[in-house]
Scaffold this motif. Structure first.
Motif, mmCIF file in Angstrom:
data_model
loop_
_atom_site.group_PDB
_atom_site.id
_atom_site.type_symbol
_atom_site.label_atom_id
_atom_site.label_comp_id
_atom_site.label_asym_id
_atom_site.label_seq_id
_atom_site.Cartn_x
_atom_site.Cartn_y
_atom_site.Cartn_z
ATOM 1 N N VAL A 110 0.750 -0.970 0.273
ATOM 2 C CA VAL A 110 -0.204 0.155 0.293
ATOM 3 C C VAL A 110 1.374 1.409 -0.279
ATOM 4 N N ASN A 111 0.635 2.560 -1.127
ATOM 5 C CA ASN A 111 1.614 3.542 -1.039
ATOM 6 C C ASN A 111 0.335 4.187 -1.008
ATOM 7 N N SER A 112 0.603 5.463 -0.149
ATOM 8 C CA SER A 112 -0.183 6.473 0.133
ATOM 9 C C SER A 112 0.805 8.398 0.033
ATOM 10 N N ILE A 113 0.432 8.799 -0.523
ATOM 11 C CA ILE A 113 0.514 10.081 -0.935
ATOM 12 C C ILE A 113 -0.313 10.952 0.319
ATOM 13 N N TYR A 114 0.546 11.948 1.058
ATOM 14 C CA TYR A 114 -0.619 12.271 2.029
ATOM 15 C C TYR A 114 -0.172 14.420 1.160
ATOM 16 N N PHE A 115 -1.590 15.052 1.212
ATOM 17 C CA PHE A 115 -1.831 16.477 0.983
ATOM 18 C C PHE A 115 -2.369 16.775 2.136
ATOM 19 N N ILE A 126 -8.119 22.358 -1.044
ATOM 20 C CA ILE A 126 -7.917 23.239 0.512
ATOM 21 C C ILE A 126 -6.470 22.882 0.931
ATOM 22 N N TYR A 127 -6.335 21.325 0.397
ATOM 23 C CA TYR A 127 -5.151 20.587 1.051
ATOM 24 C C TYR A 127 -4.202 20.597 -0.162
ATOM 25 N N PRO A 128 -3.151 21.552 -1.055
ATOM 26 C CA PRO A 128 -2.536 22.043 -2.166
ATOM 27 C C PRO A 128 -1.196 21.326 -2.011
ATOM 28 N N ILE A 129 -1.054 20.391 -0.561
ATOM 29 C CA ILE A 129 0.871 20.758 -0.462
ATOM 30 C C ILE A 129 0.645 19.222 -0.101
ATOM 31 N N LYS A 130 1.751 18.914 -0.667
ATOM 32 C CA LYS A 130 2.676 17.807 -0.400
ATOM 33 C C LYS A 130 2.540 17.178 1.157
ATOM 34 N N SER A 131 2.531 16.686 2.004
ATOM 35 C CA SER A 131 3.284 16.695 2.958
ATOM 36 C C SER A 131 4.130 15.161 3.677
ATOM 37 N N ASN A 132 3.565 14.044 3.177
ATOM 38 C CA ASN A 132 3.918 13.219 3.579
ATOM 39 C C ASN A 132 3.600 11.751 2.851
ATOM 40 N N SER A 133 4.877 10.587 3.101
ATOM 41 C CA SER A 133 3.946 9.891 2.347
ATOM 42 C C SER A 133 4.873 8.347 2.993
ATOM 43 N N ILE A 134 4.052 7.302 2.855
ATOM 44 C CA ILE A 134 4.539 6.493 3.535
ATOM 45 C C ILE A 134 3.918 4.752 2.167
ATOM 46 N N SER A 135 5.247 3.206 2.679
ATOM 47 C CA SER A 135 4.363 2.444 2.226
ATOM 48 C C SER A 135 4.569 1.599 2.675
ATOM 49 N N TYR A 136 3.631 0.329 2.988
ATOM 50 C CA TYR A 136 3.729 -0.673 3.734
ATOM 51 C C TYR A 136 3.034 -1.925 3.604
ATOM 52 N N MET A 137 2.947 -3.196 3.617
ATOM 53 C CA MET A 137 2.566 -4.315 3.332
ATOM 54 C C MET A 137 1.413 -4.465 4.595
ATOM 55 N N LEU A 175 -1.799 -6.433 23.532
ATOM 56 C CA LEU A 175 -1.078 -5.265 22.910
ATOM 57 C C LEU A 175 -2.183 -3.591 23.896
ATOM 58 N N PRO A 176 -0.849 -2.585 23.157
ATOM 59 C CA PRO A 176 -1.002 -1.476 23.794
ATOM 60 C C PRO A 176 -2.366 -0.743 22.683
ATOM 61 N N ARG A 177 -3.221 -0.222 22.747
ATOM 62 C CA ARG A 177 -4.061 0.581 21.800
ATOM 63 C C ARG A 177 -3.331 2.183 21.523
ATOM 64 N N ILE A 178 -3.607 2.211 20.443
ATOM 65 C CA ILE A 178 -3.178 3.900 20.507
ATOM 66 C C ILE A 178 -3.944 4.238 18.957
ATOM 67 N N GLY A 179 -3.661 5.889 19.070
ATOM 68 C CA GLY A 179 -4.853 6.559 18.533
ATOM 69 C C GLY A 179 -4.076 7.550 17.401
ATOM 70 N N PHE A 180 -2.637 7.089 17.016
ATOM 71 C CA PHE A 180 -1.898 8.372 16.406
ATOM 72 C C PHE A 180 -2.311 7.552 15.111
ATOM 73 N N SER A 181 -2.144 7.941 13.672
ATOM 74 C CA SER A 181 -2.203 7.917 12.348
ATOM 75 C C SER A 181 -0.700 7.195 11.566
ATOM 76 N N LYS A 182 -0.196 6.757 10.972
ATOM 77 C CA LYS A 182 0.265 6.296 10.333
ATOM 78 C C LYS A 182 0.756 7.660 9.314
ATOM 79 N N TYR A 183 0.562 8.154 9.101
ATOM 80 C CA TYR A 183 0.620 9.286 8.465
ATOM 81 C C TYR A 183 1.567 9.832 9.445
ATOM 82 N N VAL A 184 1.476 10.337 10.505
ATOM 83 C CA VAL A 184 2.412 10.608 11.972
ATOM 84 C C VAL A 184 3.777 9.776 11.713
ATOM 85 N N GLU A 185 3.480 8.596 11.971
ATOM 86 C CA GLU A 185 4.754 8.293 11.636
ATOM 87 C C GLU A 185 5.607 8.372 10.720
ATOM 88 N N THR A 186 4.988 8.955 9.217
ATOM 89 C CA THR A 186 6.339 9.391 7.886
ATOM 90 C C THR A 186 7.157 10.477 8.581
#
Length: 217
Positions: free
Chosen positions: A44-49, A133-144, A206-217
Protein backbone atom coordinates in the motif's frame (compact mmCIF):
# COMPACT_ATOMS: atom_id res chain seq x y z
CA UNK A 1 -17.84 2.93 -10.62
CA UNK A 2 -15.92 6.19 -10.25
CA UNK A 3 -16.46 6.79 -6.54
CA UNK A 4 -17.58 4.82 -3.53
CA UNK A 5 -18.69 5.77 -0.06
CA UNK A 6 -17.91 3.43 2.80
CA UNK A 7 -20.31 2.87 5.66
CA UNK A 8 -19.59 4.44 9.01
CA UNK A 9 -17.22 2.16 10.86
CA UNK A 10 -15.33 1.93 14.12
CA UNK A 11 -11.55 1.63 13.83
CA UNK A 12 -9.40 0.36 16.71
CA UNK A 13 -5.61 0.24 16.35
CA UNK A 14 -2.92 -1.69 18.20
CA UNK A 15 0.87 -1.32 18.07
CA UNK A 16 3.27 -4.25 17.92
CA UNK A 17 6.78 -5.09 16.75
CA UNK A 18 8.24 -7.67 14.39
CA UNK A 19 9.15 -10.02 17.24
CA UNK A 20 5.47 -10.48 18.13
CA UNK A 21 4.33 -11.56 14.66
CA UNK A 22 3.85 -15.23 15.54
CA UNK A 23 1.91 -14.42 18.71
CA UNK A 24 -0.36 -11.99 16.83
CA UNK A 25 -1.23 -14.63 14.23
CA UNK A 26 -1.95 -17.13 17.00
CA UNK A 27 -4.37 -14.68 18.62
CA UNK A 28 -6.08 -14.04 15.28
CA UNK A 29 -6.39 -17.75 14.46
CA UNK A 30 -7.78 -18.60 17.90
CA UNK A 31 -10.25 -15.70 18.03
CA UNK A 32 -13.93 -16.48 18.57
CA UNK A 33 -14.66 -14.25 15.57
CA UNK A 34 -13.17 -16.86 13.20
CA UNK A 35 -10.92 -14.68 11.10
CA UNK A 36 -9.64 -15.97 7.77
CA UNK A 37 -7.45 -14.48 5.05
CA UNK A 38 -9.56 -12.15 2.94
CA UNK A 39 -7.38 -11.71 -0.15
CA UNK A 40 -3.63 -11.69 -0.99
CA UNK A 41 -1.22 -9.37 0.81
CA UNK A 42 -0.28 -6.22 -1.09
CA UNK A 43 1.92 -3.15 -0.91
CA UNK A 44 0.00 0.00 0.00
CA UNK A 45 1.40 3.41 -1.02
CA UNK A 46 -0.13 6.64 0.27
CA UNK A 47 0.75 10.25 -0.50
CA UNK A 48 -0.78 12.82 1.86
CA UNK A 49 -1.72 16.42 1.15
CA UNK A 50 -2.30 19.18 3.67
CA UNK A 51 -2.68 22.92 4.13
CA UNK A 52 0.47 25.08 3.91
CA UNK A 53 0.30 25.20 7.73
CA UNK A 54 0.05 21.35 7.94
CA UNK A 55 -3.23 21.63 9.82
CA UNK A 56 -4.22 17.96 9.54
CA UNK A 57 -0.77 16.66 10.46
CA UNK A 58 -0.96 18.81 13.58
CA UNK A 59 -4.41 17.39 14.36
CA UNK A 60 -3.01 13.86 14.13
CA UNK A 61 0.11 14.60 16.17
CA UNK A 62 -1.94 16.24 18.91
CA UNK A 63 -4.50 13.44 18.89
CA UNK A 64 -7.45 15.74 18.31
CA UNK A 65 -10.92 14.22 18.51
CA UNK A 66 -11.83 15.24 14.95
CA UNK A 67 -9.42 14.59 12.07
CA UNK A 68 -9.39 14.55 8.29
CA UNK A 69 -6.99 13.09 5.71
CA UNK A 70 -6.72 13.78 2.02
CA UNK A 71 -4.48 11.36 0.16
CA UNK A 72 -3.74 9.57 -3.09
CA UNK A 73 -3.38 5.82 -2.65
CA UNK A 74 -2.19 3.13 -5.04
CA UNK A 75 -1.21 -0.52 -4.66
CA UNK A 76 1.83 -2.53 -5.68
CA UNK A 77 5.21 -1.54 -7.07
CA UNK A 78 4.65 -1.95 -10.80
CA UNK A 79 3.87 1.34 -12.51
CA UNK A 80 4.66 2.67 -15.96
CA UNK A 81 6.80 5.73 -16.60
CA UNK A 82 3.94 8.16 -17.21
CA UNK A 83 0.92 7.47 -14.96
CA UNK A 84 -0.44 5.57 -11.98
CA UNK A 85 -3.94 4.16 -11.51
CA UNK A 86 -5.06 4.74 -7.94
CA UNK A 87 -7.64 6.52 -5.84
CA UNK A 88 -8.14 9.75 -3.99
CA UNK A 89 -9.41 9.27 -0.46
CA UNK A 90 -11.08 11.72 1.90
CA UNK A 91 -11.14 10.17 5.34
CA UNK A 92 -12.85 11.84 8.27
CA UNK A 93 -12.62 10.57 11.82
CA UNK A 94 -14.47 11.61 14.97
CA UNK A 95 -13.10 9.63 17.89
CA UNK A 96 -13.12 5.99 16.70
CA UNK A 97 -15.89 6.59 14.15
CA UNK A 98 -14.58 6.81 10.59
CA UNK A 99 -16.09 7.57 7.20
CA UNK A 100 -14.22 7.48 3.90
CA UNK A 101 -14.94 8.70 0.38
CA UNK A 102 -13.00 7.09 -2.47
CA UNK A 103 -12.55 8.45 -6.01
CA UNK A 104 -10.82 6.28 -8.63
CA UNK A 105 -8.48 8.14 -10.96
CA UNK A 106 -5.37 7.68 -13.07
CA UNK A 107 -2.86 10.49 -12.57
CA UNK A 108 0.50 11.38 -14.06
CA UNK A 109 3.81 10.52 -12.45
CA UNK A 110 4.77 14.18 -12.81
CA UNK A 111 1.86 15.18 -10.57
CA UNK A 112 2.91 12.80 -7.80
CA UNK A 113 6.52 13.95 -8.09
CA UNK A 114 5.52 17.60 -7.67
CA UNK A 115 5.25 19.36 -4.33
CA UNK A 116 1.68 20.56 -4.73
CA UNK A 117 -1.63 20.11 -6.55
CA UNK A 118 -2.15 23.73 -7.55
CA UNK A 119 -2.24 23.10 -11.32
CA UNK A 120 -4.01 19.73 -11.12
CA UNK A 121 -7.58 19.34 -12.36
CA UNK A 122 -9.37 16.16 -11.30
CA UNK A 123 -12.34 14.59 -13.05
CA UNK A 124 -14.09 14.61 -9.65
CA UNK A 125 -15.55 17.84 -8.25
CA UNK A 126 -15.02 16.70 -4.65
CA UNK A 127 -11.32 16.08 -5.29
CA UNK A 128 -10.95 19.56 -6.83
CA UNK A 129 -12.65 21.04 -3.77
CA UNK A 130 -10.35 19.16 -1.41
CA UNK A 131 -7.14 19.90 -3.31
CA UNK A 132 -7.87 23.61 -3.00
CA UNK A 133 -7.98 23.18 0.79
CA UNK A 134 -5.05 20.75 0.96
CA UNK A 135 -2.74 21.57 -1.98
CA UNK A 136 0.65 20.74 -0.43
CA UNK A 137 2.30 17.33 -0.45
CA UNK A 138 3.15 16.74 3.19
CA UNK A 139 4.09 13.10 3.71
CA UNK A 140 4.04 9.62 2.21
CA UNK A 141 4.41 6.04 3.32
CA UNK A 142 4.57 2.45 2.04
CA UNK A 143 3.67 -0.69 3.94
CA UNK A 144 2.73 -4.31 3.36
CA UNK A 145 -0.86 -5.10 4.36
CA UNK A 146 -2.33 -8.46 5.38
CA UNK A 147 -6.13 -8.75 5.16
CA UNK A 148 -8.45 -10.81 7.35
CA UNK A 149 -12.23 -11.03 7.56
CA UNK A 150 -14.55 -12.56 10.16
CA UNK A 151 -16.25 -15.70 8.87
CA UNK A 152 -19.16 -14.84 11.17
CA UNK A 153 -19.75 -11.16 10.42
CA UNK A 154 -18.20 -11.01 6.91
CA UNK A 155 -17.55 -7.49 5.54
CA UNK A 156 -18.88 -5.90 8.71
CA UNK A 157 -15.86 -7.07 10.72
CA UNK A 158 -12.40 -6.93 9.16
CA UNK A 159 -8.82 -6.85 10.40
CA UNK A 160 -5.59 -5.68 8.79
CA UNK A 161 -1.92 -5.91 9.73
CA UNK A 162 0.35 -3.22 8.30
CA UNK A 163 4.11 -3.81 8.29
CA UNK A 164 6.35 -0.83 7.65
CA UNK A 165 8.67 -1.16 4.68
CA UNK A 166 11.13 0.95 2.72
CA UNK A 167 9.60 3.14 -0.02
CA UNK A 168 9.97 1.66 -3.49
CA UNK A 169 9.11 4.61 -5.74
CA UNK A 170 10.77 8.05 -6.00
CA UNK A 171 7.60 10.05 -5.33
CA UNK A 172 7.34 8.39 -1.91
CA UNK A 173 9.38 9.40 1.10
CA UNK A 174 13.10 8.88 0.65
CA UNK A 175 13.96 7.82 4.18
CA UNK A 176 15.08 4.28 4.99
CA UNK A 177 13.24 2.42 7.72
CA UNK A 178 15.46 1.61 10.68
CA UNK A 179 15.38 -2.18 11.04
CA UNK A 180 15.62 -1.78 14.81
CA UNK A 181 12.35 0.15 15.03
CA UNK A 182 10.14 -1.58 12.46
CA UNK A 183 6.64 -1.90 13.79
CA UNK A 184 3.28 -3.39 12.92
CA UNK A 185 -0.09 -1.72 13.24
CA UNK A 186 -3.04 -4.06 13.69
CA UNK A 187 -6.36 -2.43 12.90
CA UNK A 188 -9.85 -3.73 13.58
CA UNK A 189 -12.61 -2.28 11.39
CA UNK A 190 -16.20 -2.87 12.54
CA UNK A 191 -19.34 -1.42 11.00
CA UNK A 192 -21.01 1.11 13.29
CA UNK A 193 -24.27 -0.84 13.19
CA UNK A 194 -22.59 -4.08 14.28
CA UNK A 195 -20.51 -2.34 16.95
CA UNK A 196 -23.66 -0.89 18.49
CA UNK A 197 -25.45 -4.25 18.67
CA UNK A 198 -22.70 -6.76 19.62
CA UNK A 199 -20.48 -6.64 22.69
CA UNK A 200 -16.98 -7.31 21.42
CA UNK A 201 -14.15 -8.83 23.43
CA UNK A 202 -10.58 -7.62 23.17
CA UNK A 203 -8.53 -9.86 20.86
CA UNK A 204 -4.98 -8.65 21.52
CA UNK A 205 -2.82 -8.15 24.57
CA UNK A 206 -1.29 -5.08 22.97
CA UNK A 207 -1.30 -1.33 23.61
CA UNK A 208 -4.04 0.54 21.76
CA UNK A 209 -2.98 3.64 19.87
CA UNK A 210 -4.75 6.72 18.62
CA UNK A 211 -2.16 8.11 16.21
CA UNK A 212 -2.13 7.60 12.46
CA UNK A 213 0.55 6.09 10.21
CA UNK A 214 0.49 9.58 8.70
CA UNK A 215 2.15 10.85 11.88
CA UNK A 216 4.81 8.16 11.78
CA UNK A 217 5.97 9.10 8.29
Amino acid sequence: MSNLRSDNRIEIKYLSDEKSSHKILQQINSSKYQFKLHHPDRLVNSIYFDTPQTKELTNSVEGNFKKRKFRFRFYGSEVNNEEIAGQWEVKEKIGNLTNKLTYLETVSIDLLNSDNLISFLSSHDEVNFMKNIYPIKSNSISYMRNYFISDIYKEEFRLTIDSETDPILPMLCKRKVNSNRRYKIIEIKISKKLYDTVKFQNIFELPRIGFSKYVET
